[in-house]
Write an enzyme that holds these catalytic residues in place. Sequence first.
Site, PDB file in Angstrom:
ATOM      1  N   ASN A   1      51.351  -9.456 -18.271  1.00  0.00           N
ATOM      2  CA  ASN A   1      52.272  -9.616 -19.398  1.00  0.00           C
ATOM      3  C   ASN A   1      52.256  -8.312 -20.209  1.00  0.00           C
ATOM      4  O   ASN A   1      51.308  -8.051 -20.937  1.00  0.00           O
ATOM      5  CB  ASN A   1      51.838 -10.813 -20.256  1.00  0.00           C
ATOM      6  CG  ASN A   1      52.720 -10.989 -21.478  1.00  0.00           C
ATOM      7  OD1 ASN A   1      53.741 -10.302 -21.620  1.00  0.00           O
ATOM      8  ND2 ASN A   1      52.344 -11.886 -22.372  1.00  0.00           N
ATOM      9  N   TRP A   2      53.311  -7.556 -20.068  1.00  0.00           N
ATOM     10  CA  TRP A   2      53.371  -6.249 -20.736  1.00  0.00           C
ATOM     11  C   TRP A   2      53.789  -6.328 -22.198  1.00  0.00           C
ATOM     12  O   TRP A   2      53.812  -5.318 -22.892  1.00  0.00           O
ATOM     13  CB  TRP A   2      54.315  -5.311 -19.953  1.00  0.00           C
ATOM     14  CG  TRP A   2      53.618  -4.589 -18.854  1.00  0.00           C
ATOM     15  CD1 TRP A   2      52.439  -4.951 -18.258  1.00  0.00           C
ATOM     16  CD2 TRP A   2      54.024  -3.375 -18.232  1.00  0.00           C
ATOM     17  NE1 TRP A   2      52.096  -4.045 -17.295  1.00  0.00           N
ATOM     18  CE2 TRP A   2      53.055  -3.054 -17.249  1.00  0.00           C
ATOM     19  CE3 TRP A   2      55.121  -2.526 -18.378  1.00  0.00           C
ATOM     20  CZ2 TRP A   2      53.137  -1.933 -16.442  1.00  0.00           C
ATOM     21  CZ3 TRP A   2      55.211  -1.404 -17.571  1.00  0.00           C
ATOM     22  CH2 TRP A   2      54.228  -1.112 -16.614  1.00  0.00           C
ATOM     23  N   LYS A   3      54.186  -7.522 -22.632  1.00  0.00           N
ATOM     24  CA  LYS A   3      54.607  -7.705 -24.036  1.00  0.00           C
ATOM     25  C   LYS A   3      55.637  -6.623 -24.418  1.00  0.00           C
ATOM     26  O   LYS A   3      56.438  -6.247 -23.578  1.00  0.00           O
ATOM     27  CB  LYS A   3      53.380  -7.711 -24.951  1.00  0.00           C
ATOM     28  CG  LYS A   3      52.326  -8.715 -24.455  1.00  0.00           C
ATOM     29  CD  LYS A   3      51.218  -8.972 -25.407  1.00  0.00           C
ATOM     30  CE  LYS A   3      50.263  -9.998 -24.798  1.00  0.00           C
ATOM     31  NZ  LYS A   3      49.223 -10.421 -25.709  1.00  0.00           N
TER      32      LYS A   3
ATOM     33  N   HIS B   1      54.422 -18.743 -25.236  1.00  0.00           N
ATOM     34  CA  HIS B   1      53.338 -17.819 -25.586  1.00  0.00           C
ATOM     35  C   HIS B   1      53.015 -17.957 -27.075  1.00  0.00           C
ATOM     36  O   HIS B   1      53.927 -18.095 -27.896  1.00  0.00           O
ATOM     37  CB  HIS B   1      53.733 -16.375 -25.254  1.00  0.00           C
ATOM     38  CG  HIS B   1      52.543 -15.467 -25.246  1.00  0.00           C
ATOM     39  ND1 HIS B   1      51.954 -15.022 -26.413  1.00  0.00           N
ATOM     40  CD2 HIS B   1      51.808 -14.954 -24.228  1.00  0.00           C
ATOM     41  CE1 HIS B   1      50.903 -14.260 -26.096  1.00  0.00           C
ATOM     42  NE2 HIS B   1      50.791 -14.207 -24.769  1.00  0.00           N
TER      43      HIS B   1
ATOM     44  N   GLU C   1      45.503 -19.930 -22.932  1.00  0.00           N
ATOM     45  CA  GLU C   1      45.207 -18.707 -23.681  1.00  0.00           C
ATOM     46  C   GLU C   1      44.746 -19.075 -25.091  1.00  0.00           C
ATOM     47  O   GLU C   1      45.595 -19.285 -25.980  1.00  0.00           O
ATOM     48  CB  GLU C   1      46.455 -17.823 -23.789  1.00  0.00           C
ATOM     49  CG  GLU C   1      47.021 -17.388 -22.456  1.00  0.00           C
ATOM     50  CD  GLU C   1      47.849 -16.108 -22.580  1.00  0.00           C
ATOM     51  OE1 GLU C   1      47.531 -15.144 -21.883  1.00  0.00           O
ATOM     52  OE2 GLU C   1      48.794 -16.073 -23.390  1.00  0.00           O
TER      53      GLU C   1
ATOM     54  N   GLY D   1      43.863 -10.329 -27.260  1.00  0.00           N
ATOM     55  CA  GLY D   1      43.797  -8.991 -27.843  1.00  0.00           C
ATOM     56  C   GLY D   1      42.575  -8.718 -28.703  1.00  0.00           C
ATOM     57  O   GLY D   1      42.536  -7.721 -29.425  1.00  0.00           O
TER      58      GLY D   1
ATOM     59  N   SER E   1      42.121 -11.343 -23.313  1.00  0.00           N
ATOM     60  CA  SER E   1      41.139 -10.252 -23.178  1.00  0.00           C
ATOM     61  C   SER E   1      40.503 -10.143 -21.789  1.00  0.00           C
ATOM     62  O   SER E   1      39.350  -9.731 -21.660  1.00  0.00           O
ATOM     63  CB  SER E   1      40.040 -10.393 -24.244  1.00  0.00           C
ATOM     64  OG  SER E   1      40.597 -10.257 -25.533  1.00  0.00           O
TER      65      SER E   1
ATOM     66  N   GLY F   1      47.110  -9.322 -20.480  1.00  0.00           N
ATOM     67  CA  GLY F   1      47.922  -8.518 -21.393  1.00  0.00           C
ATOM     68  C   GLY F   1      47.548  -7.051 -21.303  1.00  0.00           C
ATOM     69  O   GLY F   1      47.841  -6.367 -20.318  1.00  0.00           O
ATOM     70  N   GLY F   2      46.853  -6.572 -22.332  1.00  0.00           N
ATOM     71  CA  GLY F   2      46.510  -5.155 -22.463  1.00  0.00           C
ATOM     72  C   GLY F   2      46.061  -4.468 -21.179  1.00  0.00           C
ATOM     73  O   GLY F   2      46.611  -3.423 -20.808  1.00  0.00           O
TER      74      GLY F   2
HETATM   75  P1  13P Z   1      45.301  -9.648 -23.790  1.00  0.00           P
HETATM   76  O1  13P Z   1      44.864  -9.627 -22.333  1.00  0.00           O
HETATM   77  O2  13P Z   1      45.750  -8.317 -24.267  1.00  0.00           O
HETATM   78  O3  13P Z   1      44.269 -10.296 -24.638  1.00  0.00           O
HETATM   79  O4  13P Z   1      46.604 -10.571 -23.871  1.00  0.00           O
HETATM   80  C1  13P Z   1      46.578 -11.822 -23.298  1.00  0.00           C
HETATM   81  C2  13P Z   1      47.942 -12.400 -23.330  1.00  0.00           C
HETATM   82  O5  13P Z   1      48.451 -12.720 -24.393  1.00  0.00           O
HETATM   83  C3  13P Z   1      48.652 -12.518 -22.067  1.00  0.00           C
HETATM   84  O6  13P Z   1      49.776 -13.317 -22.192  1.00  0.00           O
END
Ligand code: 13P
Length: 248
Positions: free
Chosen positions: A11-13, A99, A168, A174, A209, A230-231
């Site tokens: 998920n690149w947001k 989300h 999540e 994050g 995370s 995510g990150g």
């Molecule tokens: P992080 O891996 O950056 O914590 O984000 C998780 C997320 O929200 C994936 O949808």
Amino acid sequence: MTNKIRYFIANWKMYGDLGSLKSIKNVIKFSRLSKSKKFKIIYCPPYTLLSDFVDTLKKSSIETGAQNIHENYDFGAHTGFINSKMLKNLGVKYVIIGHSENRTLGEDHKQINKKILSAIKSKLNVIFCIGETSFQRKNKKTNIILKKQIMNGLKGIGKKCKIIVAYEPVWSIGTGVVPNNLELEKNIKFIKSIISKKFNNYKILYGGSVSPNNIKRLNMIDLLDGYLIGGASQSSKKLIDIIKKTFN
Ligand code: 13P
């Protein structure tokens, strides 16, 4: 570890531009070289990159997903939004719905449910996100919240539909803080106990995370079918590392 297929969903947001397309070339190469069919990679970039991702990933086993849709299945006067039909038309296969970053902005159970119904109607695979906040966790409301999110979000969805649930915990997104395995396993078991009664075909992922540093520990939870990342997923090196460490 069991032999099931593991999902790695990136998920690149709101990150990434045309230049970032280069970075996924390494992941494409990696997925080609690892002949094993034991994992599935899905990239969910921002809308602006969807078309390029679909194109770039065409000849690979990696698939593309979007990060949200408008709740209306029909076209309409909704400035700035995109519906499930538009994504399908573009060659997108998955969509993230519910989300916590969108729930925080006011997305409610009813809208989430409409979005899921619309995605299914367009034959998109749904990645349905659920999770408790730190406040709810402290007040021992986790099970109540998870059940409420599942029952409302998945209302009226046929038993035969395929569904991917991503657990999540909001406090883990994050922050670098990941639940310990005891807590995570307990919550995943609880989610499974509800989902398995509603659907024949489902996957349960963890997100929050996830990194090369904690993946070995997370992999000890056999009930998990994979991760929503995510990150760390924006770095092809980290993503490849996470996958490698899952299998080695
Ligand atoms: P992080 O891996 O950056 O914590 O984000 C998780 C997320 O929200 C994936 O949808």
